[in-house]
Design a protein around this motif. Structure first.
Motif, mmCIF file in Angstrom:
data_model
loop_
_atom_site.group_PDB
_atom_site.id
_atom_site.type_symbol
_atom_site.label_atom_id
_atom_site.label_comp_id
_atom_site.label_asym_id
_atom_site.label_seq_id
_atom_site.Cartn_x
_atom_site.Cartn_y
_atom_site.Cartn_z
ATOM 1 N N SER A 35 -3.622 0.198 -8.734
ATOM 2 C CA SER A 35 -2.280 0.120 -9.317
ATOM 3 C C SER A 35 -1.806 1.492 -9.763
ATOM 4 O O SER A 35 -2.531 2.229 -10.446
ATOM 5 C CB SER A 35 -2.272 -0.838 -10.521
ATOM 6 N N ILE A 36 -0.570 1.831 -9.371
ATOM 7 C CA ILE A 36 0.088 3.042 -9.857
ATOM 8 C C ILE A 36 1.384 2.621 -10.527
ATOM 9 O O ILE A 36 2.113 1.765 -10.019
ATOM 10 C CB ILE A 36 0.345 4.048 -8.706
ATOM 11 N N ALA A 37 1.664 3.180 -11.690
ATOM 12 C CA ALA A 37 2.874 2.838 -12.443
ATOM 13 C C ALA A 37 3.938 3.891 -12.186
ATOM 14 O O ALA A 37 3.768 5.059 -12.543
ATOM 15 C CB ALA A 37 2.566 2.738 -13.931
ATOM 16 N N LEU A 38 5.050 3.470 -11.564
ATOM 17 C CA LEU A 38 6.151 4.383 -11.260
ATOM 18 C C LEU A 38 7.473 3.738 -11.639
ATOM 19 O O LEU A 38 7.734 2.583 -11.284
ATOM 20 C CB LEU A 38 6.175 4.718 -9.758
ATOM 21 N N ASP A 39 8.304 4.476 -12.356
ATOM 22 C CA ASP A 39 9.647 4.009 -12.672
ATOM 23 C C ASP A 39 10.579 4.495 -11.564
ATOM 24 O O ASP A 39 10.995 5.654 -11.541
ATOM 25 C CB ASP A 39 10.093 4.566 -14.025
ATOM 26 N N LEU A 40 10.900 3.604 -10.635
ATOM 27 C CA LEU A 40 11.649 3.992 -9.442
ATOM 28 C C LEU A 40 13.110 4.345 -9.740
ATOM 29 O O LEU A 40 13.832 4.754 -8.824
ATOM 30 C CB LEU A 40 11.572 2.868 -8.401
ATOM 31 N N LYS A 41 13.512 4.204 -10.987
ATOM 32 C CA LYS A 41 14.848 4.658 -11.356
ATOM 33 C C LYS A 41 14.870 6.160 -11.624
ATOM 34 O O LYS A 41 15.945 6.741 -11.839
ATOM 35 C CB LYS A 41 15.344 3.890 -12.585
ATOM 36 N N ARG A 42 13.697 6.760 -11.625
ATOM 37 C CA ARG A 42 13.576 8.209 -11.833
ATOM 38 C C ARG A 42 13.354 8.893 -10.486
ATOM 39 O O ARG A 42 12.487 8.469 -9.701
ATOM 40 C CB ARG A 42 12.388 8.514 -12.745
ATOM 41 N N PRO A 43 14.108 9.935 -10.182
ATOM 42 C CA PRO A 43 13.958 10.605 -8.874
ATOM 43 C C PRO A 43 12.563 11.163 -8.649
ATOM 44 O O PRO A 43 12.091 11.225 -7.515
ATOM 45 C CB PRO A 43 15.014 11.712 -8.925
ATOM 46 N N GLU A 44 11.889 11.554 -9.724
ATOM 47 C CA GLU A 44 10.537 12.080 -9.575
ATOM 48 C C GLU A 44 9.579 10.997 -9.060
ATOM 49 O O GLU A 44 8.662 11.284 -8.287
ATOM 50 C CB GLU A 44 10.027 12.620 -10.908
ATOM 51 N N ALA A 45 9.804 9.770 -9.503
ATOM 52 C CA ALA A 45 8.966 8.661 -9.032
ATOM 53 C C ALA A 45 9.249 8.350 -7.573
ATOM 54 O O ALA A 45 8.330 8.060 -6.799
ATOM 55 C CB ALA A 45 9.191 7.430 -9.902
ATOM 56 N N VAL A 46 10.510 8.408 -7.203
ATOM 57 C CA VAL A 46 10.882 8.174 -5.799
ATOM 58 C C VAL A 46 10.231 9.221 -4.903
ATOM 59 O O VAL A 46 9.753 8.916 -3.796
ATOM 60 C CB VAL A 46 12.410 8.186 -5.627
ATOM 61 N N GLU A 47 10.148 10.438 -5.385
ATOM 62 C CA GLU A 47 9.510 11.501 -4.608
ATOM 63 C C GLU A 47 8.029 11.213 -4.402
ATOM 64 O O GLU A 47 7.468 11.498 -3.332
ATOM 65 C CB GLU A 47 9.699 12.846 -5.302
ATOM 66 N N VAL A 48 7.386 10.629 -5.410
ATOM 67 C CA VAL A 48 5.982 10.252 -5.258
ATOM 68 C C VAL A 48 5.839 9.206 -4.147
ATOM 69 O O VAL A 48 4.935 9.286 -3.310
ATOM 70 C CB VAL A 48 5.407 9.712 -6.580
ATOM 71 N N VAL A 49 6.731 8.220 -4.140
ATOM 72 C CA VAL A 49 6.697 7.192 -3.090
ATOM 73 C C VAL A 49 6.879 7.831 -1.722
ATOM 74 O O VAL A 49 6.180 7.493 -0.753
ATOM 75 C CB VAL A 49 7.766 6.111 -3.331
ATOM 76 N N ARG A 50 7.816 8.767 -1.620
ATOM 77 C CA ARG A 50 8.055 9.440 -0.346
ATOM 78 C C ARG A 50 6.798 10.163 0.144
ATOM 79 O O ARG A 50 6.505 10.177 1.344
ATOM 80 C CB ARG A 50 9.221 10.412 -0.484
ATOM 81 N N GLN A 51 6.046 10.723 -0.775
ATOM 82 C CA GLN A 51 4.796 11.373 -0.388
ATOM 83 C C GLN A 51 3.739 10.347 0.006
ATOM 84 O O GLN A 51 2.995 10.549 0.963
ATOM 85 C CB GLN A 51 4.286 12.243 -1.533
ATOM 86 N N LEU A 52 3.690 9.255 -0.718
ATOM 87 C CA LEU A 52 2.705 8.216 -0.409
ATOM 88 C C LEU A 52 2.923 7.627 0.981
ATOM 89 O O LEU A 52 1.964 7.289 1.683
ATOM 90 C CB LEU A 52 2.774 7.101 -1.456
ATOM 91 N N VAL A 53 4.184 7.493 1.387
ATOM 92 C CA VAL A 53 4.509 6.879 2.673
ATOM 93 C C VAL A 53 3.967 7.688 3.842
ATOM 94 O O VAL A 53 3.800 7.164 4.946
ATOM 95 C CB VAL A 53 6.035 6.649 2.780
ATOM 96 N N SER A 54 3.682 8.927 3.621
ATOM 97 C CA SER A 54 3.078 9.726 4.689
ATOM 98 C C SER A 54 1.676 9.224 5.016
ATOM 99 O O SER A 54 1.191 9.403 6.135
ATOM 100 C CB SER A 54 3.016 11.204 4.267
ATOM 101 N N GLU A 55 1.022 8.598 4.019
ATOM 102 C CA GLU A 55 -0.330 8.083 4.226
ATOM 103 C C GLU A 55 -0.369 6.562 4.268
ATOM 104 O O GLU A 55 -1.052 5.971 5.104
ATOM 105 C CB GLU A 55 -1.255 8.578 3.114
ATOM 106 N N TYR A 56 0.346 5.944 3.348
ATOM 107 C CA TYR A 56 0.411 4.486 3.312
ATOM 108 C C TYR A 56 1.570 4.069 4.208
ATOM 109 O O TYR A 56 2.722 4.023 3.784
ATOM 110 C CB TYR A 56 0.637 3.992 1.881
ATOM 111 N N ASP A 57 1.247 3.742 5.460
ATOM 112 C CA ASP A 57 2.311 3.548 6.437
ATOM 113 C C ASP A 57 2.716 2.085 6.607
ATOM 114 O O ASP A 57 3.317 1.698 7.605
ATOM 115 C CB ASP A 57 1.924 4.150 7.785
ATOM 116 N N ILE A 58 2.375 1.248 5.604
ATOM 117 C CA ILE A 58 2.853 -0.129 5.556
ATOM 118 C C ILE A 58 3.388 -0.388 4.153
ATOM 119 O O ILE A 58 2.722 -0.094 3.162
ATOM 120 C CB ILE A 58 1.729 -1.140 5.868
ATOM 121 N N VAL A 59 4.600 -0.889 4.073
ATOM 122 C CA VAL A 59 5.218 -1.240 2.795
ATOM 123 C C VAL A 59 5.440 -2.745 2.756
ATOM 124 O O VAL A 59 5.901 -3.347 3.732
ATOM 125 C CB VAL A 59 6.566 -0.503 2.601
#
Length: 393
Positions: A68-92
């Motif tokens: 589990s990772i806690a991210l507040d997706l209303k914050r642009p910094e959190a969205v950037e983390v997701v964008r980085q994760l998608v490079s490796e986690y290629d299923i959402v």
């Protein structure tokens, strides 16, 4: 032992039951599943009773083997983390209403530009299109709208609220996994991902099976207790003298003959072949009379060695102790930090190569946030900066 899906890395944004059960199956089969959770909006399953060791047993089960990772997706910094994760986690896997993930900046169109191999599974009540796409609903609503509830119940008491969430699990969870794995197979051939649109109502509608074929092909409208398999025949449940129940599914003549002989009424076997509703009602009453003559334990002895599609109806407390359930290993002990292992339902799929043993019960919100960020290359100062920006809650 890694499991057949060990090559898959899944970002799971879902909550409650449908998405988490889907990702539980994936995790049990070896996929690496990372839950992306809000630090401010709790998944209500976390507080759902009953509790064991201070945590919800439902949450501990549905989210085992997941980080589990806690991210507040209303914050642009959190969205950037997701964008980085998608490079490796290629299923959402996500379960928001249509458009919500787009507004947060992590919808399919936005993320596939980062990783064209992305498979994006969206589970909703009514799908991404249609007049109900934005409408709220629960399992009971999907079953009602799809027509399943219309012939599931008794005429004198109406439709039944099912004990299991059929549309959530068979619709959202199982169809979601089927769609996800189908997209994985196609990606192996093409190198390109896609979005999978899973509607729990659609999937529930597809479960009509024989009744749906009968209506669409021959115009026969299913109704409560008017079909062979929904109480319109002797295929039903029967109460014993002491108030317990037996299931009788002796549809084939060879089974019906054994069954009728066992209850001391061999002459009833021929009546089971009649298609006339009045004959079936009369036959059911005769069977009811016979079952009411003996207690549950006595009938268990009668049918223990008889191969006639007759089985006792067991409460869950007895089902988990049944020799068949135990021999199949359908209950598993799952480790908990600082507490004894917790008994949970096991993965029902059996592979000749085996599955990895369960690693842990559902984790606390954000239990692996620092660990995951470190894997992405964040150092302590960068993680602290994310905390100051409230991206991590």
């Amino acid at each position: 032992m890694s499991g057949p899906l060990s090559s898959l890395k899944v970002l799971d944004f879902s909550t409650l039951l449908p998405g988490p059960f889907a990702s539980l199956l994936l995790a049990d089969m070896g996929a690496e599943v990372l839950r992306v959770e809000s630090p401010t909006r709790m998944d209500l399953v976390r507080v759902l009773p009953p509790h064991d060791g201070g945590t919800s047993t439902s949450h501990a089960y549905l989210n085992r083997n997941k980080r589990s990772i806690a991210l507040d997706l209303k914050r642009p910094e959190a969205v950037e983390v997701v964008r980085q994760l998608v490079s490796e986690y290629d299923i959402v896997l996500e379960q928001f209403r249509p458009g919500v993930m787009d507004k947060l900046g992590v919808g399919y169109e936005a993320l596939k530009t980062i990783n064209p191999r992305l498979i994006y599974v969206s589970i909703t009540g009514y799908g991404q299109t249609g007049p109900y796409r934005d409408r709220a609903g629960h399992d009971i609503n999907y079953l009602a709208l799809a027509g399943i509830a219309s012939y599931t119940g008794r005429r004198d008491s109406g439709p039944l609220p099912l004990g299991v969430q059929l549309a959530d699990l068979a619709g959202g969870s199982l169809h979601g996994v089927i769609g996800l794995l189908a997209a994985v197979v196609q990606r192996q051939a093409t190198g390109v991902g896609q979005q999978v649109d899973v509607s729990m109502t659609d999937c529930a509608f597809s479960l009509h099976g024989m009744a749906g074929a009968g209506y669409l092909g021959a115009g026969v409208e299913p109704d409560m207790e008017n079909q062979a398999l929904n109480g319109g025949s002797f295929y039903d449940y029967y109460r014993t003298r002491d108030g317990r129940w037996f299931s009788v599914g002796s549809l084939e003549p060879q089974f019906m003959q054994q069954f009728c002989a066992a209850i001391g009424r061999p002459e009833l076997a021929a009546r089971g072949l009649s298609q006339r509703p009045e004959d079936q009602r009369a036959l059911k009453r005769e069977i009811e009379i016979e079952f009411e003559k003996r207690d549950f334990a006595q009938w268990c002895e009668v049918f223990a060695e008889l191969d006639a599609c007759v089985e006792p109806m067991l409460p869950l407390s007895e089902a988990v102790q049944h020799p068949q359930i135990k021999s199949r290993g359908l209950v598993v002990e799952v480790p908990r930090e600082g507490l004894p292992a917790q008994s949970q339902l096991a993965c029902p799929l059996k592979f000749s190569e085996g599955l990895p043993p369960p690693r842990h019960v559902g984790a606390a919100v954000g239990a692996h946030t620092v660990e995951v960020l470190a894997e992405l290359g964040y150092d302590a100062e960068q993680i602290a900066a994310l905390r100051r920006a409230k991206a991590l809650g």
